[in-house]
Scaffold this motif. Sequence first.
Motif, PDB file in Angstrom:
ATOM      1  N   PRO A  35     -15.333  58.803  88.447  1.00 13.58           N
ATOM      2  CA  PRO A  35     -15.660  60.093  87.842  1.00 13.58           C
ATOM      3  C   PRO A  35     -15.825  59.965  86.327  1.00 13.58           C
ATOM      4  CG  PRO A  35     -13.363  60.045  88.535  1.00 13.58           C
ATOM      5  CD  PRO A  35     -13.993  58.797  89.047  1.00 13.58           C
ATOM      6  N   HIS A  36     -16.865  60.615  85.822  1.00 14.10           N
ATOM      7  CA  HIS A  36     -17.143  60.546  84.390  1.00 14.10           C
ATOM      8  C   HIS A  36     -18.019  61.726  83.976  1.00 14.10           C
ATOM      9  CE1 HIS A  36     -20.551  58.497  86.334  1.00 14.10           C
ATOM     10  NE2 HIS A  36     -21.273  58.833  85.266  1.00 14.10           N
ATOM     11  N   MET A  37     -18.308  61.797  82.682  1.00  8.71           N
ATOM     12  CA  MET A  37     -19.098  62.898  82.122  1.00  8.71           C
ATOM     13  C   MET A  37     -20.049  62.357  81.065  1.00  8.71           C
ATOM     14  SD  MET A  37     -17.624  66.186  79.958  1.00  8.71           S
ATOM     15  CE  MET A  37     -17.254  65.180  78.501  1.00  8.71           C
ATOM     16  N   HIS A  38     -21.239  62.942  80.994  1.00 11.37           N
ATOM     17  CA  HIS A  38     -22.178  62.658  79.918  1.00 11.37           C
ATOM     18  C   HIS A  38     -22.159  63.803  78.908  1.00 11.37           C
ATOM     19  CE1 HIS A  38     -23.478  59.443  82.468  1.00 11.37           C
ATOM     20  NE2 HIS A  38     -23.910  60.271  83.398  1.00 11.37           N
ATOM     21  N   VAL A 107     -18.192  59.158  79.361  1.00 15.47           N
ATOM     22  CA  VAL A 107     -16.754  59.002  79.142  1.00 15.47           C
ATOM     23  C   VAL A 107     -16.074  59.185  80.492  1.00 15.47           C
ATOM     24  CG1 VAL A 107     -14.687  59.904  78.007  1.00 15.47           C
ATOM     25  CG2 VAL A 107     -16.845  59.766  76.744  1.00 15.47           C
ATOM     26  N   LEU A 108     -15.301  58.183  80.907  1.00 17.70           N
ATOM     27  CA  LEU A 108     -14.585  58.251  82.165  1.00 17.70           C
ATOM     28  C   LEU A 108     -13.400  59.200  82.036  1.00 17.70           C
ATOM     29  CD1 LEU A 108     -14.439  54.469  83.185  1.00 17.70           C
ATOM     30  CD2 LEU A 108     -16.359  56.062  83.293  1.00 17.70           C
ATOM     31  N   THR A 109     -13.032  59.806  83.150  1.00 16.33           N
ATOM     32  CA  THR A 109     -11.923  60.766  83.140  1.00 16.33           C
ATOM     33  C   THR A 109     -10.580  60.041  83.202  1.00 16.33           C
ATOM     34  OG1 THR A 109     -12.115  60.995  85.546  1.00 16.33           O
ATOM     35  CG2 THR A 109     -13.276  62.618  84.192  1.00 16.33           C
ATOM     36  N   LEU A 110     -10.329  59.201  82.241  1.00 18.23           N
ATOM     37  CA  LEU A 110      -9.073  58.468  82.184  1.00 18.23           C
ATOM     38  C   LEU A 110      -7.931  59.408  81.799  1.00 18.23           C
ATOM     39  CD1 LEU A 110     -10.250  55.290  80.215  1.00 18.23           C
ATOM     40  CD2 LEU A 110     -10.186  55.624  82.692  1.00 18.23           C
ATOM     41  N   ARG A 168     -12.717  67.557  74.145  1.00 19.07           N
ATOM     42  CA  ARG A 168     -12.437  67.242  72.743  1.00 19.07           C
ATOM     43  C   ARG A 168     -12.244  65.749  72.557  1.00 19.07           C
ATOM     44  NH1 ARG A 168      -8.186  69.917  72.543  1.00 19.07           N
ATOM     45  NH2 ARG A 168      -9.240  71.904  72.168  1.00 19.07           N
ATOM     46  N   ALA A 169     -11.472  65.128  73.441  1.00 22.43           N
ATOM     47  CA  ALA A 169     -11.226  63.693  73.328  1.00 22.43           C
ATOM     48  C   ALA A 169     -12.512  62.899  73.531  1.00 22.43           C
ATOM     49  CB  ALA A 169     -10.169  63.269  74.352  1.00 22.43           C
ATOM     50  N   ALA A 170     -13.344  63.317  74.495  1.00 17.42           N
ATOM     51  CA  ALA A 170     -14.604  62.620  74.755  1.00 17.42           C
ATOM     52  C   ALA A 170     -15.534  62.697  73.549  1.00 17.42           C
ATOM     53  CB  ALA A 170     -15.276  63.212  75.986  1.00 17.42           C
ATOM     54  N   ALA A 171     -15.636  63.878  72.952  1.00 26.36           N
ATOM     55  CA  ALA A 171     -16.508  64.041  71.788  1.00 26.36           C
ATOM     56  C   ALA A 171     -16.036  63.182  70.621  1.00 26.36           C
ATOM     57  CB  ALA A 171     -16.560  65.514  71.383  1.00 26.36           C
TER      58      ALA A 171
END
Length: 240
Positions: A35-38, A107-110, A168-171
């Motif tokens: 699972p991840h996000m762009h 960004v992976l959902t770590l 927020r962390a991904a950005a």
Amino acid sequence: MVSGFSGLPGGVAVSHLSVYDWPAEADGGVCGGTPHMHLTCSEGYVVTGGRGAVQTLTTSGYEVTPLAAGTVAWFTPGTIHRLVNEDDLRITVLMQNSGLPEAGDAVLTLPPRYLTDPETYASVTVIPADAPEAEQERVARARRDLALEGYRALREAEGPEALAAFHRAAATLVRPRLAEWRERWERGARAAAEATGAQLDRLEQGDFSHLADAGVRAEQPSAYGKFGMCGRLDVYKGTV
């Protein structure tokens, strides 16, 4: 003024994906990807074989979209997504911005402890290109399972705070690479749009000279079976 663009239509890129058939013991043995996000790219799936689903999580909630041969599905930036392989799921992936989703915009959902800085994040996500295939698979499976841990926490959280914290962390993680991403966008999608604008301007003036510059391109994959986020990838060098 831009007069032509030789990349794939609209500045997209493609890859062929065979979704991982690795079961996740902590998830009841469900097989699938990471699972991840762009953050800046939409992504589309053209299902070419098999059967499965894509799980998505957004501020609107959790959804499951079934996937079978012939399905076309797509989602916008900010969609956390996870592919589930129920029976040999194979997909042609369409990626915005000249393949940026496979070139950094992910960004992976770590769990939050791994999202504190780029070095900590990379320490558990980077697959060493020069390692034996067995080691690459071990790393890919380990990061998948770690991302599932964070993904489950996001799904189970009550209220919007946990998802907002992940956003927020991904950005923050990707900020050092934004100049590189902008350059790719300018060479790709922006150049393609400007080329169309220039051609429309010329046609309005009765100038059709750009038609004499027509050309044809074809490519075979430049690499087969790379370990991606969702599965094994066949990728095309010239489309990214």
